[in-house]
Enzyme design. Structure first.
Site, PDB file in Angstrom:
ATOM      1  N   ASN A  25      23.864  46.075   6.773  1.00 52.00           N
ATOM      2  CA  ASN A  25      23.126  45.376   7.617  1.00 52.00           C
ATOM      3  C   ASN A  25      22.653  44.222   7.062  1.00 52.00           C
ATOM      4  O   ASN A  25      21.709  44.415   6.010  1.00 52.00           O
ATOM      5  CB  ASN A  25      21.950  46.435   8.159  1.00 52.00           C
ATOM      6  CG  ASN A  25      20.923  45.779   9.085  1.00 52.00           C
ATOM      7  OD1 ASN A  25      21.149  44.531   9.513  1.00 52.00           O
ATOM      8  ND2 ASN A  25      19.869  46.511   9.407  1.00 52.00           N
ATOM      9  N   LYS A  27      20.416  42.172   8.155  1.00 56.90           N
ATOM     10  CA  LYS A  27      19.283  41.888   8.833  1.00 56.90           C
ATOM     11  C   LYS A  27      18.779  40.272   8.985  1.00 56.90           C
ATOM     12  O   LYS A  27      20.080  39.861   9.362  1.00 56.90           O
ATOM     13  CB  LYS A  27      18.344  42.612   7.572  1.00 56.90           C
ATOM     14  CG  LYS A  27      18.281  43.964   7.371  1.00 56.90           C
ATOM     15  CD  LYS A  27      17.174  44.493   6.962  1.00 56.90           C
ATOM     16  CE  LYS A  27      17.669  46.035   6.479  1.00 56.90           C
ATOM     17  NZ  LYS A  27      16.574  46.833   5.791  1.00 56.90           N
ATOM     18  N   HIS A 110      17.202  50.438  15.068  1.00 61.13           N
ATOM     19  CA  HIS A 110      16.562  50.292  13.559  1.00 61.13           C
ATOM     20  C   HIS A 110      15.279  50.566  13.536  1.00 61.13           C
ATOM     21  O   HIS A 110      14.414  49.967  14.515  1.00 61.13           O
ATOM     22  CB  HIS A 110      17.180  49.048  12.964  1.00 61.13           C
ATOM     23  CG  HIS A 110      16.976  48.964  11.414  1.00 61.13           C
ATOM     24  ND1 HIS A 110      15.933  48.736  10.953  1.00 61.13           N
ATOM     25  CD2 HIS A 110      17.980  49.359  10.407  1.00 61.13           C
ATOM     26  CE1 HIS A 110      16.055  48.790   9.516  1.00 61.13           C
ATOM     27  NE2 HIS A 110      17.279  48.957   9.255  1.00 61.13           N
ATOM     28  N   GLU A 112      13.020  48.710  11.773  1.00 62.73           N
ATOM     29  CA  GLU A 112      12.268  47.488  12.014  1.00 62.73           C
ATOM     30  C   GLU A 112      11.993  47.214  13.456  1.00 62.73           C
ATOM     31  O   GLU A 112      11.108  46.451  13.830  1.00 62.73           O
ATOM     32  CB  GLU A 112      13.078  46.779  11.044  1.00 62.73           C
ATOM     33  CG  GLU A 112      12.944  46.987   9.512  1.00 62.73           C
ATOM     34  CD  GLU A 112      14.042  46.379   8.601  1.00 62.73           C
ATOM     35  OE1 GLU A 112      14.921  45.499   9.118  1.00 62.73           O
ATOM     36  OE2 GLU A 112      14.246  46.945   7.379  1.00 62.73           O
ATOM     37  N   GLU A 182      17.795  56.950   8.497  1.00 68.71           N
ATOM     38  CA  GLU A 182      17.083  56.112   7.644  1.00 68.71           C
ATOM     39  C   GLU A 182      15.668  56.269   7.582  1.00 68.71           C
ATOM     40  O   GLU A 182      14.673  55.824   8.498  1.00 68.71           O
ATOM     41  CB  GLU A 182      17.363  54.518   8.285  1.00 68.71           C
ATOM     42  CG  GLU A 182      18.911  54.188   8.111  1.00 68.71           C
ATOM     43  CD  GLU A 182      19.037  52.770   8.283  1.00 68.71           C
ATOM     44  OE1 GLU A 182      19.567  52.374   6.935  1.00 68.71           O
ATOM     45  OE2 GLU A 182      18.569  52.019   9.053  1.00 68.71           O
ATOM     46  N   GLY A 188      14.084  49.178   2.172  1.00 65.98           N
ATOM     47  CA  GLY A 188      13.423  47.912   1.760  1.00 65.98           C
ATOM     48  C   GLY A 188      12.638  48.017   0.408  1.00 65.98           C
ATOM     49  O   GLY A 188      12.912  49.235  -0.249  1.00 65.98           O
ATOM     50  N   SER A 228      17.412  52.404   0.671  1.00 68.70           N
ATOM     51  CA  SER A 228      17.461  51.990  -0.712  1.00 68.70           C
ATOM     52  C   SER A 228      18.739  52.662  -1.320  1.00 68.70           C
ATOM     53  O   SER A 228      18.856  53.213  -2.631  1.00 68.70           O
ATOM     54  CB  SER A 228      16.347  52.743  -1.441  1.00 68.70           C
ATOM     55  OG  SER A 228      15.332  51.848  -1.083  1.00 68.70           O
TER      56      SER A 228
HETATM   57  P1  13P Z   1      17.760  49.016   2.274  1.00 65.60           P
HETATM   58  O1  13P Z   1      19.287  49.314   1.704  1.00 65.60           O
HETATM   59  O2  13P Z   1      17.631  47.310   1.621  1.00 65.60           O
HETATM   60  O3  13P Z   1      16.818  49.562   1.929  1.00 65.60           O
HETATM   61  O4  13P Z   1      17.933  48.866   3.732  1.00 65.60           O
HETATM   62  C1  13P Z   1      18.450  49.765   4.411  1.00 65.60           C
HETATM   63  C2  13P Z   1      18.537  49.500   5.926  1.00 65.60           C
HETATM   64  O5  13P Z   1      17.671  49.326   6.606  1.00 65.60           O
HETATM   65  C3  13P Z   1      19.679  49.403   6.481  1.00 65.60           C
HETATM   66  O6  13P Z   1      19.888  49.268   7.951  1.00 65.60           O
END
Ligand code: 13P
Length: 275
Positions: A25, A27, A110, A112, A182, A188, A228
């Protein structure tokens, strides 16, 4: 197993088939120029047999990335969508628009988006149904907050999110669905990767939830872990029996890192398929 190219409407999964899914992703990173450069770097990449890979660029780069990766082994997805096909929804993008760009999957719910943009279980469900109507594979993201984790109610939260997300999905469409667990607390730079033993327990419980929903269809919905994931821990997660892949952010944004991550699971895939 065959790799599904970008731009094709989704093929029906083989019931019970075990693939390992690894996607990233991007983002809110990579505008068109940077995204096209990254896609070109991935264009001729062939994941190891049994591994299905995808990249999820931001909307402004989606069409260009789909064009570059059209004949590649990688699928391309969008990061979000609206549940209506068109109309007075300023700032939104619909499933037919995403499909027209050539994407074959779409990320829905997601954390976020749930955290910062008011996404709810209800809107996730509407989006899942709309994605399936338009031939897009929904990649449904579910996750527990730190509070829920500390109170020990993660399984309840995840079961609720899963059951609502899949409410009303026809049995014939279940084979197109992907789920990514997740944990909000693992995502993050401020996150910490979940312990493999915890992920194993959660995924085994999730397997029971989705098995109940899939009923007699026997469809194995791929369950991915995200949060992560890195070169240091990817194999620990992918080796788990109820983990069918990983969904990666930061550690896979650089094409060379993405390819390295995908290649790093090659020895595990045949072992999992035989299990
Ligand atoms: P990270 O791997 O940067 O923690 O992000 C994971 C994520 O949100 C994938 O959608």
């Amino acid at each position: 197993m065959s790799i599904q190219p970008v731009g094709q409407s989704f093929g029906r999964s083989v019931v019970g088939q075990k693939s390992v899914w690894i996607g990233t992703n991007w983002k809110m990173n990579k505008g068109p120029a940077e995204a096209v450069a990254a896609a070109r770097a991935l264009e001729s990449f062939r994941p190891p047999p049994g591994v299905r890979s995808f990249v999820i660029p931001p909307f402004t780069s989606l069409r260009d990335v789909c064009s570059v990766l059209e004949d590649s082994a990688l699928m391309v997805g969008a990061q979000n969508m609206h549940w209506k096909d068109s109309g007075a929804w300023t700032g939104e993008v619909s499933a037919p628009m995403i499909a027209e760009c050539g994407a074959s999957l779409v990320e829905i719910g997601h954390s976020e988006r749930r955290q910062h943009f008011g996404e709810t279980d209800w809107t996730v469900n509407l989006k899942v149904l709309a994605a399936l109507r338009h031939g897009l594979r929904p990649l449904i993201c579910i996750g527990d907050t730190l509070d829920e984790f500390e109170f020990g109610v993660s399984p309840e939260t995840l079961a609720r999110q899963t059951k609502i997300a899949l409410n009303g999905v026809a049995q014939k469409d279940l084979g197109q669905v992907l789920i990514a667990y997740e944990p909000v607390w693992a995502i993050g730079s401020a996150g910490r990767p979940a312990e493999a033993a915890f992920v194993s327990e959660i995924h085994t419980r999730l397997r029971a939830v989705v098995r109940e929903i899939a009923g007699e269809s026997g469809v194995r919905i791929p369950l991915l872990y995200g949060g992560s994931v890195s070169q240091a821990n990817i194999r620990d997660y992918v080796a788990l029996p109820d983990v069918d892949g990983v969904f990666v952010g930061r550690a896979a944004w650089e094409p060379a890192d993405f390819m390295k991550l995908v290649n790093s699971v090659s020895g595990l895939v045949s072992r999992k398929a035989a299990a």
